[in-house]
Design an enzyme around this catalytic site. Structure first.
Site, PDB file in Angstrom:
ATOM      1  N   ASP A  90       0.767  -0.920  -0.077  1.00 39.36           N
ATOM      2  CA  ASP A  90      -0.030  -0.109   0.030  1.00 39.36           C
ATOM      3  C   ASP A  90       0.971   1.324  -0.034  1.00 39.36           C
ATOM      4  O   ASP A  90       1.892   1.237   0.783  1.00 39.36           O
ATOM      5  CB  ASP A  90      -0.711   0.083   1.261  1.00 39.36           C
ATOM      6  CG  ASP A  90      -1.930  -1.062   1.246  1.00 39.36           C
ATOM      7  OD1 ASP A  90      -2.117  -1.842   0.449  1.00 39.36           O
ATOM      8  OD2 ASP A  90      -2.785  -1.016   2.161  1.00 39.36           O
ATOM      9  N   HIS A 147       4.281  -7.427   0.372  1.00 41.13           N
ATOM     10  CA  HIS A 147       3.839  -8.688  -0.157  1.00 41.13           C
ATOM     11  C   HIS A 147       4.490  -9.244  -1.349  1.00 41.13           C
ATOM     12  O   HIS A 147       5.141  -8.189  -2.214  1.00 41.13           O
ATOM     13  CB  HIS A 147       2.380  -8.887  -0.070  1.00 41.13           C
ATOM     14  CG  HIS A 147       1.507  -8.869   1.181  1.00 41.13           C
ATOM     15  ND1 HIS A 147       0.701  -9.715   1.710  1.00 41.13           N
ATOM     16  CD2 HIS A 147       1.572  -8.049   2.274  1.00 41.13           C
ATOM     17  CE1 HIS A 147       0.490  -9.666   2.682  1.00 41.13           C
ATOM     18  NE2 HIS A 147       0.899  -8.280   2.999  1.00 41.13           N
ATOM     19  N   SER A 254       8.700   3.388   4.980  1.00 43.05           N
ATOM     20  CA  SER A 254      10.062   3.610   4.022  1.00 43.05           C
ATOM     21  C   SER A 254       9.117   3.339   2.696  1.00 43.05           C
ATOM     22  O   SER A 254       8.298   3.702   2.208  1.00 43.05           O
ATOM     23  CB  SER A 254      11.134   3.115   4.408  1.00 43.05           C
ATOM     24  OG  SER A 254      12.102   3.711   3.617  1.00 43.05           O
TER      25      SER A 254
END
Length: 322
Positions: A90, A147, A254
């Site tokens: 995200d 992921h 980050s």
């Protein structure tokens, strides 16, 4: 003048000590104080706690527990088409596009070295010259687990010590080789789309970088490059991860950089700098199999895009006064 002052602070401030202090504070159990800090954070950054497995902020014993909170299984649907690679995190896309020989775009008019990003490993760099890259920034409001874009067999991991510059519009425009200077963990995978690198980049107050197969990689920060290798698939000790599976996480956020080999993937055409990303949505397609051209990430509500842009320091809404 203000921007010049902010940039000077990036060089002057003791970033390592600030990062250690932030990591120490984020790991402490402080009862009501922890809940208060989390509540203020949620309000300021407009964090959507309805997506979390534990939406009640009182259920988190430390700020770190909150920061790496898992999401409900149904909130990030995975595109299961085997010819589509999906977004690994995200966040907001900083830059994306073609790697020009050894040059990767950092910001408009500014490039950095592929080989330097990979800690001088020219053999690894050769796999990605003239390939494709995507840089995704995770803002404080985002889910901070990373992921897999596709199925992969882990072959190599390299920890590279480095600086801890903040990642934002100002540093991207003014700190040369920003991502090749910051601390990072390079993960190389064999995939059905050729070699793929997924690089977790540290920054100021990023308390730690972890992977699911090795746990915490940093800290400790020992100032030396470390390298690990794994066997091919089907061999004892190999590490295989599935598309959409968690591979790592940040404690305080980050940047994730993905590198793909030349001629193997086409990025989704609608993606651009500052596109908002959600795990599991289409990122790229295979060049070797027909995929319907209308494949696109699911549209996001305007208020979600605004909240993401408001939280991202990559979005510069102020006139540069340098």
């Amino acid at each position: 003048m203000l921007n010049s002052f902010k940039l000077s602070l990036q060089y002057i401030l003791p970033k390592l000590w600030l990062t250690r202090l932030a990591g120490w504070g984020a790991s402490k159990r402080a009862g009501w104080l922890t809940k208060l800090v989390i509540d203020l954070f949620v309000k300021y950054y407009k964090v959507d706690m309805t997506e979390a497995q534990k939406p009640d902020t009182a259920s988190y014993r430390t700020f770190n527990d909150f920061f790496v909170r898992p999401l409900r299984d149904d909130v990030r649907p995975l595109n299961t088409d085997p010819n589509i690679l999906v977004m690994p995190a995200d966040g907001v896309i900083s830059q994306l596009g073609r790697i020009e020989e050894d040059k990767i775009l950092q910001a408009k008019g500014h490039n950095y070295s592929l080989e330097a990003l990979l800690a001088g490993n020219y053999l690894m760099a050769d796999k990605f010259r003239n390939g494709t890259f995507v840089t995704t920034y995770l803002s404080p409001r985002d889910y901070h687990r990373v992921h897999m874009p596709c199925n992969g067999i882990l072959r190599e991991m390299i920890y590279v010590p480095g600086d801890l510059f903040s990642v934002n519009h100002l540093t991207a425009q003014n700190v040369p080789n920003l991502f090749a200077r910051n601390e990072r963990v390079i993960c190389l995978f064999d995939t059905e789309f050729g070699p793929m690198a997924q690089i977790l980049v540290g920054a100021t107050i990023v308390g730690s970088i972890e992977t699911v197969w090795a746990g915490t990689i940093t800290p400790p920060r020992e100032g030396i490059i470390k390298r690990w290798t794994w066997p091919e698939g089907e061999h004892e000790g190999s590490v295989a991860l599935l598309k959409g599976q968690e591979m790592g996480r940040f404690k305080l956020g980050s940047t994730v950089i993905n590198l793909f080999a030349p001629g193997k993937v086409n990025l989704i055409a609608s993606l651009a700098s500052l596109s908002v990303t959600k795990i599991g949505q289409p990122l790229a397609t295979s060049t070797e199999t027909f995929v319907a051209p209308e494949v696109e990430p699911a549209p996001l509500p305007a208020d979600e895009i605004k909240a993401e842009h408001d939280a991202s320091p990559l979005v510069d809404n102020k006139k540069d006064d340098t």
